[in-house]
Scaffold this active site. Structure first.
Site, PDB file in Angstrom:
ATOM      1  N   ARG A 164      14.221 -35.951   4.517  1.00  0.00           N
ATOM      2  CA  ARG A 164      14.243 -36.970   3.034  1.00  0.00           C
ATOM      3  C   ARG A 164      15.103 -37.216   2.421  1.00  0.00           C
ATOM      4  O   ARG A 164      15.149 -37.485   0.729  1.00  0.00           O
ATOM      5  CB  ARG A 164      13.599 -35.361   2.013  1.00  0.00           C
ATOM      6  CG  ARG A 164      12.585 -34.676   2.768  1.00  0.00           C
ATOM      7  CD  ARG A 164      11.432 -35.175   2.568  1.00  0.00           C
ATOM      8  NE  ARG A 164       9.910 -34.362   3.594  1.00  0.00           N
ATOM      9  CZ  ARG A 164      10.009 -34.375   4.715  1.00  0.00           C
ATOM     10  NH1 ARG A 164      11.157 -34.898   6.047  1.00  0.00           N
ATOM     11  NH2 ARG A 164       9.444 -33.981   4.901  1.00  0.00           N
ATOM     12  N   SER A 211       6.969 -31.356  -2.962  1.00  0.00           N
ATOM     13  CA  SER A 211       7.775 -30.361  -2.800  1.00  0.00           C
ATOM     14  C   SER A 211       8.836 -30.494  -3.743  1.00  0.00           C
ATOM     15  O   SER A 211       9.683 -31.015  -3.924  1.00  0.00           O
ATOM     16  CB  SER A 211       8.398 -29.894  -1.668  1.00  0.00           C
ATOM     17  OG  SER A 211       7.003 -29.685  -0.640  1.00  0.00           O
ATOM     18  N   GLU A 277      14.465 -31.738  -4.880  1.00  0.00           N
ATOM     19  CA  GLU A 277      14.146 -33.127  -3.704  1.00  0.00           C
ATOM     20  C   GLU A 277      13.417 -34.421  -4.620  1.00  0.00           C
ATOM     21  O   GLU A 277      13.241 -35.189  -4.264  1.00  0.00           O
ATOM     22  CB  GLU A 277      12.650 -32.856  -2.019  1.00  0.00           C
ATOM     23  CG  GLU A 277      12.175 -34.213  -1.826  1.00  0.00           C
ATOM     24  CD  GLU A 277      11.531 -33.415  -0.614  1.00  0.00           C
ATOM     25  OE1 GLU A 277      11.164 -32.105  -0.325  1.00  0.00           O
ATOM     26  OE2 GLU A 277       9.787 -33.866  -0.709  1.00  0.00           O
TER      27      GLU A 277
HETATM   28  C1  LIG Z   1       0.746 -34.386  -4.139  1.00  0.00           C
HETATM   29  C2  LIG Z   1       2.118 -34.786  -3.447  1.00  0.00           C
HETATM   30  C3  LIG Z   1       2.281 -34.544  -2.445  1.00  0.00           C
HETATM   31  C4  LIG Z   1       3.418 -35.322  -1.246  1.00  0.00           C
HETATM   32  N1  LIG Z   1       3.140 -34.413   0.063  1.00  0.00           N
HETATM   33  C5  LIG Z   1       4.152 -34.730   0.283  1.00  0.00           C
HETATM   34  C6  LIG Z   1       4.907 -34.982   2.175  1.00  0.00           C
HETATM   35  O1  LIG Z   1       4.039 -34.113   2.839  1.00  0.00           O
HETATM   36  N2  LIG Z   1       6.280 -35.131   2.431  1.00  0.00           N
HETATM   37  C7  LIG Z   1       6.695 -36.347   1.592  1.00  0.00           C
HETATM   38  O2  LIG Z   1       8.111 -36.730   2.235  1.00  0.00           O
HETATM   39  N3  LIG Z   1       6.956 -36.201   0.206  1.00  0.00           N
HETATM   40  C8  LIG Z   1       6.222 -36.015  -0.124  1.00  0.00           C
HETATM   41  N4  LIG Z   1       5.218 -36.072  -1.476  1.00  0.00           N
HETATM   42  C9  LIG Z   1       6.574 -36.292  -2.071  1.00  0.00           C
HETATM   43  C10 LIG Z   1       6.143 -38.045  -2.518  1.00  0.00           C
HETATM   44  O3  LIG Z   1       5.420 -38.280  -2.628  1.00  0.00           O
HETATM   45  C11 LIG Z   1       7.180 -38.541  -1.485  1.00  0.00           C
HETATM   46  O4  LIG Z   1       8.687 -38.462  -2.056  1.00  0.00           O
HETATM   47  C12 LIG Z   1       7.268 -40.081  -1.516  1.00  0.00           C
HETATM   48  O5  LIG Z   1       8.612 -40.378  -0.907  1.00  0.00           O
HETATM   49  C13 LIG Z   1       7.855 -40.887  -2.659  1.00  0.00           C
HETATM   50  O6  LIG Z   1       6.791 -42.420  -2.989  1.00  0.00           O
HETATM   51  P1  LIG Z   1       7.376 -42.700  -4.044  1.00  0.00           P
HETATM   52  O7  LIG Z   1       6.636 -44.764  -4.063  1.00  0.00           O
HETATM   53  O8  LIG Z   1       5.811 -42.215  -5.274  1.00  0.00           O
HETATM   54  O9  LIG Z   1       8.393 -43.310  -5.170  1.00  0.00           O
HETATM   55  P2  LIG Z   1       9.046 -42.700  -6.334  1.00  0.00           P
HETATM   56  O10 LIG Z   1       9.348 -41.425  -6.262  1.00  0.00           O
HETATM   57  O11 LIG Z   1       8.343 -43.661  -7.273  1.00  0.00           O
HETATM   58  O12 LIG Z   1      10.289 -43.190  -6.066  1.00  0.00           O
HETATM   59  C14 LIG Z   1      11.801 -42.202  -5.264  1.00  0.00           C
HETATM   60  C15 LIG Z   1      12.775 -42.788  -4.864  1.00  0.00           C
HETATM   61  O13 LIG Z   1      12.121 -44.188  -4.483  1.00  0.00           O
HETATM   62  C16 LIG Z   1      13.204 -45.334  -5.209  1.00  0.00           C
HETATM   63  N5  LIG Z   1      12.601 -46.583  -4.014  1.00  0.00           N
HETATM   64  C17 LIG Z   1      10.954 -46.171  -4.410  1.00  0.00           C
HETATM   65  N6  LIG Z   1      10.600 -47.854  -4.277  1.00  0.00           N
HETATM   66  C18 LIG Z   1      11.528 -48.232  -3.429  1.00  0.00           C
HETATM   67  C19 LIG Z   1      12.334 -49.130  -3.582  1.00  0.00           C
HETATM   68  N7  LIG Z   1      10.917 -50.812  -2.833  1.00  0.00           N
HETATM   69  N8  LIG Z   1      13.051 -49.426  -2.704  1.00  0.00           N
HETATM   70  C20 LIG Z   1      14.611 -49.063  -3.005  1.00  0.00           C
HETATM   71  N9  LIG Z   1      14.238 -47.621  -3.935  1.00  0.00           N
HETATM   72  C21 LIG Z   1      13.035 -47.509  -4.089  1.00  0.00           C
HETATM   73  C22 LIG Z   1      13.414 -44.540  -6.193  1.00  0.00           C
HETATM   74  O14 LIG Z   1      14.046 -45.598  -7.229  1.00  0.00           O
HETATM   75  C23 LIG Z   1      13.347 -43.345  -6.334  1.00  0.00           C
HETATM   76  O15 LIG Z   1      15.024 -43.175  -6.169  1.00  0.00           O
HETATM   77  C24 LIG Z   1       4.116 -35.905  -1.951  1.00  0.00           C
HETATM   78  C25 LIG Z   1       3.728 -35.735  -3.706  1.00  0.00           C
HETATM   79  C26 LIG Z   1       3.133 -35.407  -4.121  1.00  0.00           C
HETATM   80  C27 LIG Z   1       2.862 -36.076  -5.808  1.00  0.00           C
END
Ligand SMILES: Cc1cc2nc3c(=O)[nH]c(=O)nc-3n(C[C@H](O)[C@H](O)[C@H](O)COP(=O)(O)OP(=O)(O)OC[C@H]3O[C@@H](n4cnc5c(N)ncnc54)[C@H](O)[C@@H]3O)c2cc1C
Length: 282
Positions: A164, A211, A277
């Site tokens: 992660r 998580s 996380e």
């Molecule tokens: C219902 C639910 C289920 C989930 N299940 C999982 C799962 O099974 N597995 C899992 O790993 N995660 C899971 N997650 C957590 C989440 O979806 C992940 O961590 C995901 O990778 C975050 O992506 P995001 O685009 O929403 O990023 P954000 O939450 O918007 O950002 C996360 C991080 O990424 C950085 N970031 C975003 N875009 C960029 C970019 N273009 N360039 C550089 N940095 C960037 C941000 O600055 C921040 O540090 C879940 C979340 C929810 C709500």
């Protein structure tokens, strides 16, 4: 400021994260291409403004107070293109739902494990998202980033992916994935199986950020929290999910300070200093 670009000022941060928590933010800017992105970064630098890159907001906890960093959203980087056989370029702003639909339509297999995660590709790669024993790093060929206002490509082996996490400290513009050809029916079946599993085991219908804590060696936070009987504990409108103890859910009007208090409470009760996380923004 940012007059030439699409932006929303005095933005309600609740609307930009899956937790639906947060106060107001200074501004969110939506560059449409790298040219605009570079200009925005330059404007930030010239005005001594810090920025935060937002993906789909599914892993962040915004503060209850005013967030004065500039928020950069790459949601307009939403192109998907087949480069050659089994290799696909995906813009950072593409949502995993959209990507999975595209891969299904084009009979490309590999990322089904991600079906149902409400993330953008940029955020998912930055966090090295994963599920069901797989993680996105396993399917990456190279990542296109903006570093010091220059576009560069990072090969998979040049990036340090861990559980992660990744060491990518740049703005992710897009990603090249290496996939495999597969029968559509099989891909669809796998996607639905994973989605069903999520719905069965996670509070999928509630506001959360996934998580809260990372796994530590063999320690699974959800199991530990459950063993201590903490499911259902509430502070304000934030609650340790009854369905999955690794999730904190917002029952409607939770504040960031409620979530932070629950995190503290979990650490105190279990005696384990779990690493978060979710990204706690200040
Ligand atoms: C219902 C639910 C289920 C989930 N299940 C999982 C799962 O099974 N597995 C899992 O790993 N995660 C899971 N997650 C957590 C989440 O979806 C992940 O961590 C995901 O990778 C975050 O992506 P995001 O685009 O929403 O990023 P954000 O939450 O918007 O950002 C996360 C991080 O990424 C950085 N970031 C975003 N875009 C960029 C970019 N273009 N360039 C550089 N940095 C960037 C941000 O600055 C921040 O540090 C879940 C979340 C929810 C709500």
């Amino acid at each position: 400021m940012f007059d030439k670009f699409e932006k929303i000022e005095n933005v309600n941060l609740k609307d930009y994260c899956t937790f639906k928590i947060g106060g107001n933010g200074k501004v969110i800017v939506f560059p449409r291409n790298v040219y605009e992105l570079k200009k925005i970064c330059k404007e930030c630098e010239e005005n001594n403004l810090q920025f935060f890159i937002l993906g789909n907001g599914s892993n962040v906890l915004f503060p209850d107070y005013y967030f004065d960093k500039v928020i950069l959203s790459l949601k307009k980087f939403d192109n998907i293109k087949i480069i050659r056989k089994n290799v696909v370029f995906v813009g950072a702003g593409v949502k995993l739902f959209v990507l999975n639909k595209f891969l299904l339509e084009n009979s490309l297999q590999g990322l089904e494990f991600s079906f149902g995660i409400p993330a953008s590709v940029g955020g998912f790669v930055c966090m090295n998202g994963g599920a069901f024993g797989d993680e996105v790093a396993n399917h990456i060929l190279r990542v296109k980033v903006l570093r010091d206002n220059k576009i560069i490509w990072l090969k998979r082996k040049e990036i340090d992916f861990s559980y992660r996490n990744s060491n990518i400290d740049d703005i992710i513009l897009g990603v090249e994935f290496k996939l495999k050809s597969e029968d559509k029916k099989l891909i669809a079946e796998k996607q639905q199986q994973y989605l069903l599993k999520r719905k069965e085991t996670q509070p999928y219908d509630k506001f959360s950020a996934g998580s809260v804590f990372k796994r530590q060696n063999n320690l699974i936070p959800a199991k530990v929290i459950d063993t201590f009987g903490l499911k259902g504990v509430k502070i304000g409108d934030a609650e340790i999910s009854r369905k999955h103890a690794g999730f904190i859910v917002n029952n409607g009007n939770a504040k960031a300070m409620d979530v932070l208090a629950l995190i503290k409470y979990i650490k105190l009760k279990t005696g384990i200093n779990f690493e978060e996380e979710i990204i706690i923004l200040k």
